[in-house]
Design a protein around this motif. Structure first.
Motif, PDB file in Angstrom:
ATOM      1  N   VAL A   1       0.816  -1.216   0.000  1.00  0.00           N
ATOM      2  CA  VAL A   1       0.000   0.000   0.000  1.00  0.00           C
ATOM      3  C   VAL A   1       0.849   1.264   0.000  1.00  0.00           C
ATOM      4  CG1 VAL A   1      -1.975  -1.132   1.080  1.00  0.00           C
ATOM      5  CG2 VAL A   1      -0.239  -0.030   2.517  1.00  0.00           C
ATOM      6  N   VAL A   2       2.165   1.114   0.001  1.00  0.00           N
ATOM      7  CA  VAL A   2       3.078   2.253  -0.043  1.00  0.00           C
ATOM      8  C   VAL A   2       3.909   2.173  -1.322  1.00  0.00           C
ATOM      9  CG1 VAL A   2       3.199   2.413   2.475  1.00  0.00           C
ATOM     10  CG2 VAL A   2       4.906   1.063   1.247  1.00  0.00           C
ATOM     11  N   PRO A   3       4.428   3.301  -1.803  1.00  0.00           N
ATOM     12  CA  PRO A   3       5.242   3.263  -3.023  1.00  0.00           C
ATOM     13  C   PRO A   3       6.616   2.637  -2.780  1.00  0.00           C
ATOM     14  CG  PRO A   3       5.107   5.502  -2.178  1.00  0.00           C
ATOM     15  CD  PRO A   3       4.216   4.659  -1.320  1.00  0.00           C
ATOM     16  N   HIS A   4       7.174   2.095  -3.847  1.00  0.00           N
ATOM     17  CA  HIS A   4       8.516   1.515  -3.842  1.00  0.00           C
ATOM     18  C   HIS A   4       9.223   1.920  -5.131  1.00  0.00           C
ATOM     19  CE1 HIS A   4       7.877  -1.079  -0.348  1.00  0.00           C
ATOM     20  NE2 HIS A   4       6.737  -1.493  -0.873  1.00  0.00           N
ATOM     21  N   THR A   5      10.494   1.565  -5.225  1.00  0.00           N
ATOM     22  CA  THR A   5      11.255   1.680  -6.464  1.00  0.00           C
ATOM     23  C   THR A   5      12.072   0.405  -6.615  1.00  0.00           C
ATOM     24  OG1 THR A   5      13.309   2.605  -5.555  1.00  0.00           O
ATOM     25  CG2 THR A   5      11.555   4.180  -6.079  1.00  0.00           C
ATOM     26  N   ALA A   6      12.691   0.242  -7.762  1.00  0.00           N
ATOM     27  CA  ALA A   6      13.712  -0.779  -7.981  1.00  0.00           C
ATOM     28  C   ALA A   6      14.816  -0.053  -8.728  1.00  0.00           C
ATOM     29  CB  ALA A   6      13.168  -1.955  -8.781  1.00  0.00           C
ATOM     30  N   ARG A   7      16.019  -0.017  -8.135  1.00  0.00           N
ATOM     31  CA  ARG A   7      17.101   0.748  -8.757  1.00  0.00           C
ATOM     32  C   ARG A   7      18.440   0.058  -8.512  1.00  0.00           C
ATOM     33  NH1 ARG A   7      18.453   5.498  -4.411  1.00  0.00           N
ATOM     34  NH2 ARG A   7      18.764   4.036  -2.695  1.00  0.00           N
TER      35      ARG A   7
ATOM     36  N   ALA B   1      14.612   2.848  -3.182  1.00  0.00           N
ATOM     37  CA  ALA B   1      15.097   4.148  -2.718  1.00  0.00           C
ATOM     38  C   ALA B   1      14.455   4.556  -1.398  1.00  0.00           C
ATOM     39  CB  ALA B   1      14.819   5.217  -3.780  1.00  0.00           C
ATOM     40  N   TYR B   2      13.228   4.105  -1.159  1.00  0.00           N
ATOM     41  CA  TYR B   2      12.509   4.490   0.054  1.00  0.00           C
ATOM     42  C   TYR B   2      12.731   3.541   1.216  1.00  0.00           C
ATOM     43  CZ  TYR B   2       9.955   7.095  -3.555  1.00  0.00           C
ATOM     44  OH  TYR B   2       9.622   7.899  -4.613  1.00  0.00           O
ATOM     45  N   HIS B   3      13.081   2.295   0.909  1.00  0.00           N
ATOM     46  CA  HIS B   3      13.222   1.257   1.936  1.00  0.00           C
ATOM     47  C   HIS B   3      14.521   0.493   1.673  1.00  0.00           C
ATOM     48  CE1 HIS B   3       8.902   1.978   1.088  1.00  0.00           C
ATOM     49  NE2 HIS B   3       8.938   2.258   2.378  1.00  0.00           N
ATOM     50  N   PRO B   4      15.655   1.035   2.124  1.00  0.00           N
ATOM     51  CA  PRO B   4      16.967   0.465   1.770  1.00  0.00           C
ATOM     52  C   PRO B   4      17.217  -0.949   2.299  1.00  0.00           C
ATOM     53  CG  PRO B   4      17.204   2.290   3.310  1.00  0.00           C
ATOM     54  CD  PRO B   4      15.763   2.236   2.912  1.00  0.00           C
ATOM     55  N   THR B   5      16.328  -1.483   3.122  1.00  0.00           N
ATOM     56  CA  THR B   5      16.503  -2.877   3.552  1.00  0.00           C
ATOM     57  C   THR B   5      15.963  -3.855   2.515  1.00  0.00           C
ATOM     58  OG1 THR B   5      14.417  -2.838   4.764  1.00  0.00           O
ATOM     59  CG2 THR B   5      16.420  -2.270   6.002  1.00  0.00           C
ATOM     60  N   MET B   6      15.288  -3.358   1.500  1.00  0.00           N
ATOM     61  CA  MET B   6      14.783  -4.208   0.418  1.00  0.00           C
ATOM     62  C   MET B   6      15.890  -4.386  -0.618  1.00  0.00           C
ATOM     63  SD  MET B   6      10.973  -2.565  -0.141  1.00  0.00           S
ATOM     64  CE  MET B   6      10.653  -3.527  -1.606  1.00  0.00           C
ATOM     65  N   HIS B   7      16.302  -5.635  -0.851  1.00  0.00           N
ATOM     66  CA  HIS B   7      17.380  -5.934  -1.804  1.00  0.00           C
ATOM     67  C   HIS B   7      16.995  -7.117  -2.685  1.00  0.00           C
ATOM     68  CE1 HIS B   7      20.353  -3.462   0.308  1.00  0.00           C
ATOM     69  NE2 HIS B   7      19.797  -3.900   1.400  1.00  0.00           N
ATOM     70  N   ALA B   8      17.496  -7.122  -3.904  1.00  0.00           N
ATOM     71  CA  ALA B   8      17.319  -8.256  -4.809  1.00  0.00           C
ATOM     72  C   ALA B   8      18.415  -8.184  -5.875  1.00  0.00           C
ATOM     73  CB  ALA B   8      15.932  -8.239  -5.427  1.00  0.00           C
ATOM     74  N   VAL B   9      18.392  -9.153  -6.785  1.00  0.00           N
ATOM     75  CA  VAL B   9      19.434  -9.248  -7.809  1.00  0.00           C
ATOM     76  C   VAL B   9      18.795  -9.519  -9.172  1.00  0.00           C
ATOM     77  CG1 VAL B   9      21.478 -10.538  -8.580  1.00  0.00           C
ATOM     78  CG2 VAL B   9      21.094 -10.142  -6.130  1.00  0.00           C
ATOM     79  N   LEU B  10      19.271  -8.795 -10.183  1.00  0.00           N
ATOM     80  CA  LEU B  10      18.941  -9.070 -11.573  1.00  0.00           C
ATOM     81  C   LEU B  10      20.227  -9.510 -12.262  1.00  0.00           C
ATOM     82  CD1 LEU B  10      17.205  -9.055 -14.154  1.00  0.00           C
ATOM     83  CD2 LEU B  10      17.748  -6.612 -14.374  1.00  0.00           C
ATOM     84  N   VAL B  11      20.232 -10.724 -12.802  1.00  0.00           N
ATOM     85  CA  VAL B  11      21.376 -11.241 -13.551  1.00  0.00           C
ATOM     86  C   VAL B  11      21.016 -11.174 -15.025  1.00  0.00           C
ATOM     87  CG1 VAL B  11      22.878 -13.236 -13.955  1.00  0.00           C
ATOM     88  CG2 VAL B  11      21.977 -12.784 -11.647  1.00  0.00           C
ATOM     89  N   VAL B  12      21.834 -10.496 -15.809  1.00  0.00           N
ATOM     90  CA  VAL B  12      21.608 -10.385 -17.236  1.00  0.00           C
ATOM     91  C   VAL B  12      22.712 -11.168 -17.928  1.00  0.00           C
ATOM     92  CG1 VAL B  12      21.361  -8.842 -19.225  1.00  0.00           C
ATOM     93  CG2 VAL B  12      20.565  -8.104 -16.949  1.00  0.00           C
ATOM     94  N   ARG B  13      22.296 -12.191 -18.701  1.00  0.00           N
ATOM     95  CA  ARG B  13      23.274 -12.991 -19.462  1.00  0.00           C
ATOM     96  C   ARG B  13      22.651 -13.596 -20.693  1.00  0.00           C
ATOM     97  NH1 ARG B  13      24.455 -17.692 -15.137  1.00  0.00           N
ATOM     98  NH2 ARG B  13      22.338 -18.111 -14.606  1.00  0.00           N
TER      99      ARG B  13
END
Length: 104
Positions: free
Chosen positions: A55-61, A92-104
């Motif tokens: 219910v709150v905004p997020h980003t992925a960066r 950007a708003y919740h720096p404890t949120m992390h993930a990984v994008l692998v491009v290959r």
């Protein structure tokens, strides 16, 4: 004659489909302040779509590489995967949120 024309048409259609495949979309859900799944593997040119179920905004960066911008509640953000590499990203708003994008 008609049967031969239909067979030729079918062969032509099949030949057109043997080239490069259409770009693929990978979906990531943002739920309970997490990216699900937390690791996505994509090929260059694939689209990655984040859907915000919170219910709150997020980003992925990924610093210096890409940024979806703000993804509002029930909204979507997307990028097209570029250069191969491993991109660790966060919100950007919740720096404890992390993930990984692998491009290959």
């Amino acid at each position: 004659m008609r049967r031969a024309s239909l067979a030729a048409l079918a062969l032509a259609a099949a030949a057109c489909g043997t080239g490069a495949s259409a770009p693929t979309a990978h979906r990531v859900e943002i739920r309970a302040f997490r990216y699900l799944p937390d690791t996505v593997t994509a090929a260059p040119g694939n689209t990655v779509v984040w859907t915000n179920a919170d219910v709150v905004p997020h980003t992925a960066r990924a610093a210096g590489a890409w940024d979806t911008g703000e993804i509002g509640a029930a909204g979507e953000g997307r990028i097209v995967a570029g250069a191969p590499g491993t991109y660790r990203y966060d919100c950007a708003y919740h720096p404890t949120m992390h993930a990984v994008l692998v491009v290959r």
